[in-house]
Motif scaffolding. Structure first.
Motif, PDB file in Angstrom:
ATOM      1  N   LEU A   1       0.796  -1.234   0.000  1.00  0.00           N
ATOM      2  CA  LEU A   1       0.000   0.000   0.000  1.00  0.00           C
ATOM      3  C   LEU A   1       0.825   1.279   0.000  1.00  0.00           C
ATOM      4  CD1 LEU A   1      -2.710  -1.112   2.578  1.00  0.00           C
ATOM      5  CD2 LEU A   1      -2.909  -1.053   0.078  1.00  0.00           C
ATOM      6  N   GLY A   2       2.136   1.161   0.084  1.00  0.00           N
ATOM      7  CA  GLY A   2       2.993   2.344   0.079  1.00  0.00           C
ATOM      8  C   GLY A   2       3.022   3.080   1.400  1.00  0.00           C
ATOM      9  N   GLY A   3       2.813   2.367   2.511  1.00  0.00           N
ATOM     10  CA  GLY A   3       2.828   2.982   3.831  1.00  0.00           C
ATOM     11  C   GLY A   3       4.164   2.817   4.524  1.00  0.00           C
TER      12      GLY A   3
ATOM     13  N   GLY B   1      -4.439   7.687   0.804  1.00  0.00           N
ATOM     14  CA  GLY B   1      -5.881   7.465   0.729  1.00  0.00           C
ATOM     15  C   GLY B   1      -6.508   6.905   1.992  1.00  0.00           C
ATOM     16  N   LEU B   2      -5.726   6.673   3.037  1.00  0.00           N
ATOM     17  CA  LEU B   2      -6.256   6.126   4.296  1.00  0.00           C
ATOM     18  C   LEU B   2      -6.026   7.125   5.417  1.00  0.00           C
ATOM     19  CD1 LEU B   2      -7.444   3.673   5.869  1.00  0.00           C
ATOM     20  CD2 LEU B   2      -5.099   2.921   6.229  1.00  0.00           C
ATOM     21  N   ASP B   3      -7.102   7.577   6.039  1.00  0.00           N
ATOM     22  CA  ASP B   3      -7.001   8.447   7.212  1.00  0.00           C
ATOM     23  C   ASP B   3      -7.020   7.551   8.442  1.00  0.00           C
ATOM     24  OD1 ASP B   3      -7.027  10.724   5.657  1.00  0.00           O
ATOM     25  OD2 ASP B   3      -9.198  10.956   5.784  1.00  0.00           O
ATOM     26  N   GLY B   4      -5.869   7.218   8.938  1.00  0.00           N
ATOM     27  CA  GLY B   4      -5.759   6.320  10.083  1.00  0.00           C
ATOM     28  C   GLY B   4      -4.652   5.316   9.831  1.00  0.00           C
ATOM     29  N   TRP B   5      -4.619   4.301  10.656  1.00  0.00           N
ATOM     30  CA  TRP B   5      -3.562   3.296  10.587  1.00  0.00           C
ATOM     31  C   TRP B   5      -4.138   1.939  10.262  1.00  0.00           C
ATOM     32  CZ3 TRP B   5      -1.301   3.884  16.183  1.00  0.00           C
ATOM     33  CH2 TRP B   5      -0.751   5.151  16.347  1.00  0.00           C
TER      34      TRP B   5
END
Length: 71
Positions: A26-28, A45-49
């Motif tokens: 996911l490129g995190g 694109g993800l607000d959070g973990w």
């Protein structure tokens, strides 16, 4: 007051390997939390973990996943 998803938490037997896989996919970025959990943050694109929680027992049925919410 609203509720937001702070983390999507996954129970797993190998938190580090699973977190590494999803961070790369996911490129995190991986961040150990100090309590055995491994967070994947800064996912586009993800607000959070994504949070991987080590558990001693293997899964017996469906995957174990829950939402951690904040108000």
């Amino acid at each position: 007051m609203g509720i937001r998803v702070h983390a999507v938490t996954v129970d797993c037997t190998d938190a580090e390997s699973l977190a590494r896989f999803w961070a790369e996919a996911l490129g995190g970025q991986i961040r150990p939390t100090g309590n055995g959990y491994i967070a994947v943050e800064q996912v586009p694109g993800l607000d959070g973990w994504l949070l991987f929680q080590p558990v001693p027992e293997p899964r017996a049925g469906k995957n174990r996943l829950h939402l951690d919410l904040t108000a």
